[in-house]
Write an enzyme that holds these catalytic residues in place. Structure first.
Site, PDB file in Angstrom:
ATOM      1  N   PHE A  15     214.589 -47.322  71.391  1.00  0.00           N
ATOM      2  CA  PHE A  15     215.167 -46.051  71.844  1.00  0.00           C
ATOM      3  C   PHE A  15     216.131 -46.280  73.000  1.00  0.00           C
ATOM      4  O   PHE A  15     217.192 -45.659  73.075  1.00  0.00           O
ATOM      5  CB  PHE A  15     214.051 -45.091  72.267  1.00  0.00           C
ATOM      6  CG  PHE A  15     214.549 -43.740  72.663  1.00  0.00           C
ATOM      7  CD1 PHE A  15     214.848 -42.785  71.704  1.00  0.00           C
ATOM      8  CD2 PHE A  15     214.735 -43.411  74.007  1.00  0.00           C
ATOM      9  CE1 PHE A  15     215.320 -41.540  72.076  1.00  0.00           C
ATOM     10  CE2 PHE A  15     215.201 -42.170  74.378  1.00  0.00           C
ATOM     11  CZ  PHE A  15     215.495 -41.224  73.404  1.00  0.00           C
ATOM     12  N   ARG A  18     219.354 -47.745  71.509  1.00  0.00           N
ATOM     13  CA  ARG A  18     220.173 -46.843  70.698  1.00  0.00           C
ATOM     14  C   ARG A  18     220.703 -45.654  71.486  1.00  0.00           C
ATOM     15  O   ARG A  18     221.794 -45.161  71.203  1.00  0.00           O
ATOM     16  CB  ARG A  18     219.372 -46.337  69.491  1.00  0.00           C
ATOM     17  CG  ARG A  18     219.046 -47.436  68.512  1.00  0.00           C
ATOM     18  CD  ARG A  18     218.291 -46.980  67.265  1.00  0.00           C
ATOM     19  NE  ARG A  18     217.976 -45.575  67.219  1.00  0.00           N
ATOM     20  CZ  ARG A  18     216.747 -45.067  67.320  1.00  0.00           C
ATOM     21  NH1 ARG A  18     215.717 -45.875  67.533  1.00  0.00           N
ATOM     22  NH2 ARG A  18     216.533 -43.776  67.227  1.00  0.00           N
ATOM     23  N   TYR A  59     209.036 -57.158  84.511  1.00  0.00           N
ATOM     24  CA  TYR A  59     209.287 -55.846  85.105  1.00  0.00           C
ATOM     25  C   TYR A  59     209.276 -55.933  86.628  1.00  0.00           C
ATOM     26  O   TYR A  59     210.098 -55.302  87.303  1.00  0.00           O
ATOM     27  CB  TYR A  59     208.224 -54.842  84.644  1.00  0.00           C
ATOM     28  CG  TYR A  59     208.120 -54.666  83.144  1.00  0.00           C
ATOM     29  CD1 TYR A  59     209.206 -54.922  82.308  1.00  0.00           C
ATOM     30  CD2 TYR A  59     206.928 -54.244  82.562  1.00  0.00           C
ATOM     31  CE1 TYR A  59     209.099 -54.759  80.936  1.00  0.00           C
ATOM     32  CE2 TYR A  59     206.812 -54.080  81.194  1.00  0.00           C
ATOM     33  CZ  TYR A  59     207.893 -54.343  80.384  1.00  0.00           C
ATOM     34  OH  TYR A  59     207.783 -54.187  79.031  1.00  0.00           O
ATOM     35  N   LYS A  98     209.326 -39.258  78.252  1.00  0.00           N
ATOM     36  CA  LYS A  98     208.272 -38.275  78.065  1.00  0.00           C
ATOM     37  C   LYS A  98     207.264 -38.796  77.029  1.00  0.00           C
ATOM     38  O   LYS A  98     207.635 -39.602  76.171  1.00  0.00           O
ATOM     39  CB  LYS A  98     208.861 -36.912  77.667  1.00  0.00           C
ATOM     40  CG  LYS A  98     209.804 -36.967  76.443  1.00  0.00           C
ATOM     41  CD  LYS A  98     209.050 -37.028  75.139  1.00  0.00           C
ATOM     42  CE  LYS A  98     209.900 -37.518  74.021  1.00  0.00           C
ATOM     43  NZ  LYS A  98     209.099 -38.047  72.896  1.00  0.00           N
ATOM     44  N   ARG A 167     203.607 -44.472  68.134  1.00  0.00           N
ATOM     45  CA  ARG A 167     203.246 -43.067  67.925  1.00  0.00           C
ATOM     46  C   ARG A 167     202.032 -42.918  67.011  1.00  0.00           C
ATOM     47  O   ARG A 167     201.382 -41.873  67.011  1.00  0.00           O
ATOM     48  CB  ARG A 167     204.447 -42.308  67.344  1.00  0.00           C
ATOM     49  CG  ARG A 167     205.633 -42.236  68.273  1.00  0.00           C
ATOM     50  CD  ARG A 167     206.888 -41.777  67.547  1.00  0.00           C
ATOM     51  NE  ARG A 167     208.046 -41.752  68.425  1.00  0.00           N
ATOM     52  CZ  ARG A 167     208.769 -42.815  68.741  1.00  0.00           C
ATOM     53  NH1 ARG A 167     208.447 -43.998  68.216  1.00  0.00           N
ATOM     54  NH2 ARG A 167     209.802 -42.714  69.553  1.00  0.00           N
ATOM     55  N   ASP A 179     204.391 -36.849  71.527  1.00  0.00           N
ATOM     56  CA  ASP A 179     205.750 -37.278  71.232  1.00  0.00           C
ATOM     57  C   ASP A 179     206.722 -36.108  71.138  1.00  0.00           C
ATOM     58  O   ASP A 179     207.788 -36.120  71.754  1.00  0.00           O
ATOM     59  CB  ASP A 179     205.767 -38.068  69.920  1.00  0.00           C
ATOM     60  CG  ASP A 179     207.129 -38.678  69.639  1.00  0.00           C
ATOM     61  OD1 ASP A 179     207.779 -39.161  70.589  1.00  0.00           O
ATOM     62  OD2 ASP A 179     207.554 -38.672  68.464  1.00  0.00           O
TER      63      ASP A 179
END
Length: 325
Positions: A15, A18, A59, A98, A167, A179
């Site tokens: 995500f 894209r 991270y 979210k 998900r 989601d």
């Protein structure tokens, strides 16, 4: 701080590659400057997008980078609070996918850390930055459909063949409501400014511990609500506000430009329809630009954590109703 926001991304999520990576780089007064991933193959598309991108292998290394001002967190849902807090503790503004948290109470330490540090922390709830939702709110507040009686919202897609998708996994905070329920619940709250008084019914179908189909009805102070989300139905999305004097419908409310053209349609009592079209707006870019402006100019951010917490509180009410049977 320079005259623009230098962004880093925690993880090379699809995500982010894209949608949000390009938005971070395209948004005015910001640029994508760093990525944290241990995979050179996953880093390559981001490096092509942002030449000179610094790639960190962890991270923590990215959070320690003094040339990063803000961090975008697209990690699995169950990691959002942990890394939001770590980003704030490292002195970075943070935009978290979210849902930011799995319960409303889990928002509280993030809100407290935001207030303690004076940094901006927000959930990436991009739809309220789209002008179609601003127009819908304006029309509603101006009385375009009269007294609101009913709101109906639906959002669905089918990912049943992708068992490894986060998900579809309970251990990563998956499920249709976390989601996409955030969209059909939060969007209604955004337009009307009302909070649910009671969840009247909650029908939930679960597979492997995650909800794959959830239909609810709810009572708000001045209207009745029905909403359905599913990860096992054909793609569909629509929100309808049905009043005494008219009906307002959003045709591509959540994936504008991907699902279809964003339009707000208002039909009067005498069946005259007025259409408001938004063919080219990118809500991810609008979201980034609002974030950058808040960081650089200290202006109010349009979607504070308190609003996002309210949506999660409604989700908590749905789960409580399910448990109550």
């Amino acid at each position: 701080m320079t005259d623009h926001v230098r962004w880093g991304i925690l993880g090379a999520a699809n995500f982010a590659r894209r949608h949000m990576g390009p938005a971070l780089h395209m948004g005015r007064r910001g640029r994508l400057a760093a990525l944290a991933t241990s995979s050179p193959d996953k880093a390559a598309p981001f490096e092509a997008l942002a030449p000179g991108l610094r790639v960190h292998d962890s991270y923590d290394a990215l959070l320690a980078d003094p040339e990063i001002d803000a961090v975008y967190v697209p990690l699995p849902n169950h990691l959002h609070v942990e890394w939001a807090l770590k980003a704030l503790e490292a002195g970075k503004h943070v935009l978290v996918e979210k849902p930011l948290a799995m319960t409303a109470a889990e928002f509280d330490p993030v809100i407290a850390k935001r207030d303690e540090t004076g940094l901006l922390a927000a959930e990436a709830y991009m739809i309220v930055h789209h002008p179609q939702w601003h127009k819908a709110s304006q029309l509603y507040q101006e009385g375009a459909i009269g007294k609101l009686v009913r709101v109906s919202a639906a959002f669905s897609y089918d990912n049943r063949t992708d068992g490894g998708n986060i998900r579809n996994r309970a251990d990563t905070g998956g499920g249709a409501v976390p989601d996409i329920g955030v969209y059909i619940y939060g969007a209604t709250r955004f337009v009307t400014g009302e909070e649910p008084e009671e969840i009247l019914s909650a029908e939930v179908v679960r597979e492997n511990g995650v909800d794959v189909w959830t239909h609810i009805t709810a009572r708000f102070p001045s209207y009745h609500y029905t909403g359905i989300v599913s990860m096992r139905m054909a793609p569909w999305q629509e929100v309808v506000f049905h009043g005494e004097d008219g009906v307002m419908k959003l045709t591509a409310p959540f994936n504008a430009g991907v699902y279809g053209e964003a339009r707000v349609l208002v039909q009067s009592k005498d069946l005259v329809e007025t259409a408001y079209r938004f063919p080219s707006d990118n809500h991810y870019v609008h979201q980034v630009e609002a974030f950058n402006a808040s960081v650089l100019d200290k202006v109010h951010y349009p979607c504070p954590l308190e609003f996002s917490r309210g949506t999660q509180a409604m989700i908590d009410m749905v789960w409580a109703k399910e448990q109550a049977g």
